[in-house]
Structures are given as C-alpha cells and as structure tokens.
Write an enzyme that holds these catalytic residues in place. Structure first.
Site, PDB file in Angstrom:
ATOM      1  N   GLU A 174      -2.611 -17.600  -3.488  1.00  0.00           N
ATOM      2  CA  GLU A 174      -2.053 -17.058  -2.238  1.00  0.00           C
ATOM      3  C   GLU A 174      -0.983 -17.966  -1.648  1.00  0.00           C
ATOM      4  OE1 GLU A 174      -5.237 -15.935   0.382  1.00  0.00           O
ATOM      5  OE2 GLU A 174      -5.589 -14.100  -0.747  1.00  0.00           O
ATOM      6  N   GLU A 372      -8.763 -10.681  -6.685  1.00  0.00           N
ATOM      7  CA  GLU A 372      -9.633 -10.688  -5.500  1.00  0.00           C
ATOM      8  C   GLU A 372      -9.570  -9.335  -4.825  1.00  0.00           C
ATOM      9  OE1 GLU A 372      -9.224 -13.758  -2.484  1.00  0.00           O
ATOM     10  OE2 GLU A 372      -8.683 -15.235  -4.014  1.00  0.00           O
TER      11      GLU A 372
HETATM   12  P1  P53 Z   1     -12.594 -14.929   3.745  1.00  0.00           P
HETATM   13  C1  P53 Z   1      -5.861 -13.131   4.063  1.00  0.00           C
HETATM   14  C2  P53 Z   1      -5.604 -11.953   3.428  1.00  0.00           C
HETATM   15  C3  P53 Z   1      -6.082 -11.762   2.176  1.00  0.00           C
HETATM   16  C4  P53 Z   1      -6.793 -12.775   1.523  1.00  0.00           C
HETATM   17  O1  P53 Z   1     -11.371 -14.477   2.837  1.00  0.00           O
HETATM   18  C5  P53 Z   1      -7.021 -13.972   2.140  1.00  0.00           C
HETATM   19  C6  P53 Z   1      -6.594 -14.115   3.413  1.00  0.00           C
HETATM   20  C7  P53 Z   1      -6.849 -15.358   4.105  1.00  0.00           C
HETATM   21  O2  P53 Z   1      -5.835 -16.194   3.695  1.00  0.00           O
HETATM   22  O3  P53 Z   1      -7.635 -15.050   1.517  1.00  0.00           O
HETATM   23  C8  P53 Z   1      -8.383 -14.923   0.332  1.00  0.00           C
HETATM   24  O4  P53 Z   1     -13.414 -15.831   2.917  1.00  0.00           O
HETATM   25  C9  P53 Z   1      -8.614 -16.287  -0.333  1.00  0.00           C
HETATM   26  C10 P53 Z   1     -10.054 -16.652  -0.570  1.00  0.00           C
HETATM   27  C11 P53 Z   1     -10.887 -16.116   0.566  1.00  0.00           C
HETATM   28  C12 P53 Z   1     -10.789 -14.603   0.543  1.00  0.00           C
HETATM   29  O5  P53 Z   1      -9.461 -14.182   0.706  1.00  0.00           O
HETATM   30  O6  P53 Z   1     -11.996 -15.601   4.907  1.00  0.00           O
HETATM   31  O7  P53 Z   1      -7.926 -16.403  -1.565  1.00  0.00           O
HETATM   32  O8  P53 Z   1     -10.174 -18.046  -0.749  1.00  0.00           O
HETATM   33  O9  P53 Z   1     -12.220 -16.521   0.561  1.00  0.00           O
HETATM   34  C13 P53 Z   1     -11.627 -13.937   1.590  1.00  0.00           C
HETATM   35  O10 P53 Z   1     -13.312 -13.693   4.099  1.00  0.00           O
END
Ligand code: P53
Length: 474
Positions: A174, A372
C-alpha cells in the site's frame, strides 16, 4: 469457471501476527512504537518503547510460536498460497548492517518449508509497514536516499536466500496510503516520516515516494537476475473514487482525485511518471529531487503484476473538497447513499470490486492479484465455543461473485485472491484485536488478555468449500 491454477489463499503481515518483537535478534520496527487505538481514537507514535503503554504488535497473536499449528489449518482449508511479509528487522535489526541475522533468516526458512510441505506457495511482501526503527531515528526514514541501498540490500539478501522457495514477491505494501499525508500513521508506517512535522508535507511525501519507487524498480530488476521465474509485483490500496453524481463537475473531480490513487501504480507499471503529475507539482510548487539514472532505473524495473487491496469505494463531490484528508476518506468524500458501512465506517461495495478490477486491467493490461479483501467485524463466541460469522461469509461471497464476473465476463487476468487476516490479527489502523477478519479465531482481546487459543469459525468451513469447488460453491 476460474482456472485450476487460481491462487486461493489468505493474507497477513509479519507485524500484525508474529509478535516476538524482540526475540531471535529482531530489532524494533516502526510498528513496535505504535500504541493501541480504537475507531476514532488514533494510535500514538511514541518516542521509543516506553513503560506503561500498550503496544499490541509486541505479542500480536504469536504466530512466531504458533505458525506450525496455523499453517496446518490453512492447509486444511485448502490454501494454494499464503501471503505474509518478511519483518525487515528480523533480517537486519537496525537496517544498515552488512551481514544479515541468521536466526531471522532461519525463521522464514522454517515457515516457508512448512508451507511448501502442504503445497502452499508463499507470497511475500518485502515491506509491509515494518521498517527498522533505527533507520527512522538515525537516517530520517525514507527521506534519506541512503535508505534505498539498505532496502535493496535487504531485499536481495532474502531473494537470494529464498530463491527456490518463494516465487511471488511484492515490494511495498500500500505504497499509496501515504498520499494521505495529513494523517501521521500512514507516512510513518510506509516511510518512517511524519509529514505533518515537515515544512512542505506534500513535497516531502513525494520525495520519499520517489526513493521508494526507485528502490522498488532496482529490486524488480536485480530480483529477476536472481531467479528469472520470480513474479515481482507492486501493491496498492485500491479505493475507487466514484463521482457522487452525474454532475460533470463531480465526474471531473473524481478523475482528478483518482490521479492521486493511480500515480504510484502508473510509475510501477509503466516505468515513468504520468503526464498529469508535472502540472500538479508545478501548481503546488513541489520539487522532487531525482538523480541522473533514476528515470532509467524506473524504466528497467517495471513490475510483473499489480497486487491490490480492496475493501471499499468512496464517493466524491466537487463542492465538498474542503476539509483535507481524514483517516477514512479523501478530500470531497461523502457517504454513498447506495451502500452500507461496516462498524468502522468502511463502505461495503462488492460491485466496486468488479469496477476496480476493470479499471486497473484496462489501464495496465498486466495480471492483477487481489492480495487483501475482507470484513473487519466483532465476533461473538457462542457458549459451545463456535462462532457464527455469517456477516463475513456474506461479505466474502458477494465479493467473490464480483471477481468471478470480472474474470469470466470481462476478461480480467486475475492471479488469485487472498482474503485479509485469514487468521485474526492486530488491526493496522486501530491496533485493536476486536476488529477481526479471520476464518480462524484467536482468543485475545484489546487489552492483550487471552489464551491465544485458535478455533475455527463458521467461515472456515465455508471457505474450504469455496476453494474445493474452485469458487463454484459460494
Ligand atoms: P485494518 C485503508 C484502505 C484499505 C486498506 O485494515 C488499508 C487501509 C489502511 O491503510 O490497509 C490494509 O487492520 C493494510 C493491512 C490492514 C488492512 O488493510 O485497519 O494493508 O495491513 O490490516 C485492514 O482493519
């Protein structure tokens, strides 16, 4: 039908699962000085590891001590691949050493062997918010061009070591998060820099990004020499920005706003800065220092595929471009009346995933990999220990339906799908445990209490069937 080679799996990042933050010679990373927060309560960045604070990543879910048990459960679900990252600080505790830490290297040897034993392909991110804290304190993080060399040395060391075990790599997780330079967490975790403390925050952000893009391209180029079969990708948070309405102003504003999302991928994939960035930098009086040879490196190190995270879309409205970048949004973003949100305010939009895949594939025409996607939610454990996470199944089912449409109806070349947090882990944005994504439940709460015992949620059995049926049985 999806191909038999489609990489079904799950994803995590080292710092969110491993724990053992100071074990096996590991040095502290930037996340080791992040406290726990909550929805609406920011994680604090402390000056070193201080007494009396809760640092949730120090123990996380102790994947370091439990990985055999966890990998066995991934295998039981039928995972074809597993995405994790290497903690840079296990290999180079300070970041600027010449010689790697053998104990750290050994840990990932063991982990990858364990995965390969079950036929699970490791998919490895080189930098997932885990840069050495020492590089931040001593060098100023990615502001300093020297960090390029440290990162390249680290990356090539692990690529050389695991060249026969790992085929799929990604450079920076990211990388585009830090475009939100007004929210300290993002710049800090991507690059070890707090942009709001800088004189010209946006300029500083582009400067560190340039260093990272150059470093990424070097790793792609040199990595292919180590093993020509490597597939080395970039990774972007994909949050498509819809125009709020068909008002031409909203439409045009969404195009402008999307430039901020695309820039990073444009350089990674095309090997040069896109046309729209030069007038923007001029308007904003941004000067990015580039050295002779950088342009050439960018050209020679273009990625093999685009890895993306997809959780949500946002809608933007031209006449709302006031309040800057909040954590949840982008300038001009307004609630989309057609979709619902999670408890953490993330808009749930499965069709947006098909849209995102189309956008990216039309633009780049190289394979995409959804590394993800998932639903952060509060789970309740029933008296008999079972967990009925139907909301998660519903979210994932709807998204898989859409990704199938993108592949089968729209012709998108998609390598695989690894839902985020396949085992419950520490939330990145909030540091909470209760924002859970897993198919596997981990007994641990926000205060760090719990037995760390693993148990299978209802979604575990559901996902196993999905993989078994190659996505036919949803
Ligand atoms: P948590 C924003 C939008 C999409 C993905 O997030 C994001 C974010 C935040 O920057 O981050 C990713 O755990 C990231 C992971 C993270 C996951 O989203 O806050 O690559 O490390 O855990 C989910 O719910």
């Amino acid at each position: 039908m999806l191909s038999k080679d489609f990489l079904w799996g799950g994803a995590v990042a080292a710092h969110q699962v491993e724990g053992a933050w100071n074990v096996g010679g590991k040095g502290p990373s930037v996340v080791d000085v992040l406290t726990a927060g909550a929805h609406g309560v920011d994680r604090q960045i402390t000056d070193g590891v201080l007494e009396g604070y809760n640092y949730p990543n120090h123990e996380a879910i102790d994947f370091y001590g439990h990985y055999r048990e966890d990998v066995k459960m991934f295998a039981e679900m039928g995972f074809k691949c597993f995405r994790t990252s290497i903690a840079w600080t296990r290999i180079f505790p300070n970041g600027d050493e010449k010689e790697p830490n053998e104990e750290g290297l050994k840990f990932y040897d063991d982990l990858f062997d364990e995965l390969l034993k079950y036929g699970i392909e490791p998919v490895v991110t080189l930098s997932h918010f885990e840069m050495p804290y020492y590089l931040v304190k001593e060098y100023g993080g990615w502001k300093n061009r020297k960090v390029i060399d440290f990162f390249v040395h680290y990356s090539l060391t692990v690529m050389e070591r695991y060249k026969d075990k790992v085929k799929y790599w990604m450079t920076f997780n990211e990388i585009n998060n830090q475009k939100n330079y007004e929210y300290p967490l993002f710049g800090y975790t991507c690059s070890g820099v707090i942009f709001t403390k800088e004189e010209h925050p946006e300029e500083c952000m582009y400067q560190v990004v340039h260093h990272e893009l150059v470093a990424s391209a070097m790793v792609v180029k040199e990595g292919h020499k180590i093993n020509p079969d490597f597939k080395i990708g970039c990774m972007m948070a994909c949050v498509p920005l819809y125009p709020y309405s068909c008002n031409p102003d909203d439409m045009m504003y969404s195009v402008e706003a999307m430039h901020d999302r695309y820039l990073f991928g444009d350089v990674h994939v095309r090997g040069e800065y896109p046309s729209y960035i030069w007038p923007e930098w001029k308007r904003k009086n941004i000067h990015v220092n580039m050295e002779e040879g950088d342009a050439q490196i960018l050209k020679e190190g273009t990625v093999d595929y685009v890895g993306l995270s997809y959780y949500m879309t946002n809608a933007v409205k031209a006449d709302h471009v006031a309040d800057g970048n909040g954590i949840d949004g982008f300038p001009g973003s307004v609630p989309n009346p057609y979709v619902k949100s999670s408890d953490w305010g993330w808009q749930i939009d499965p069709v947006g995933l098909r849209y995102a895949l189309n956008l990216l594939y039309e633009r780049y025409q190289i394979p995409l990999f959804i590394v993800e996607n998932g639903f952060g939610a509060i789970d309740t454990v029933n008296e008999d220990g079972t967990i009925d996470d139907d909301y998660r199944i519903e979210y994932l089912r709807a998204h898989i339906e859409q990704l199938k449409k993108a592949v089968i109806d729209d012709g998108v070349d998609l390598m695989g799908y690894t839902p985020w947090g396949c085992i419950d882990c520490v939330s990145f944005t909030t540091g909470e445990m209760k924002k859970r994504y897993g198919f596997i439940y981990v007994d641990k709460d926000n205060e760090g209490k719990g037995t760390l015992k693993r148990s299978k949620k209802k979604s575990f059995y559901w996902y196993k069937k999905v993989i078994e049926s190659k996505g036919e049985q949803l």
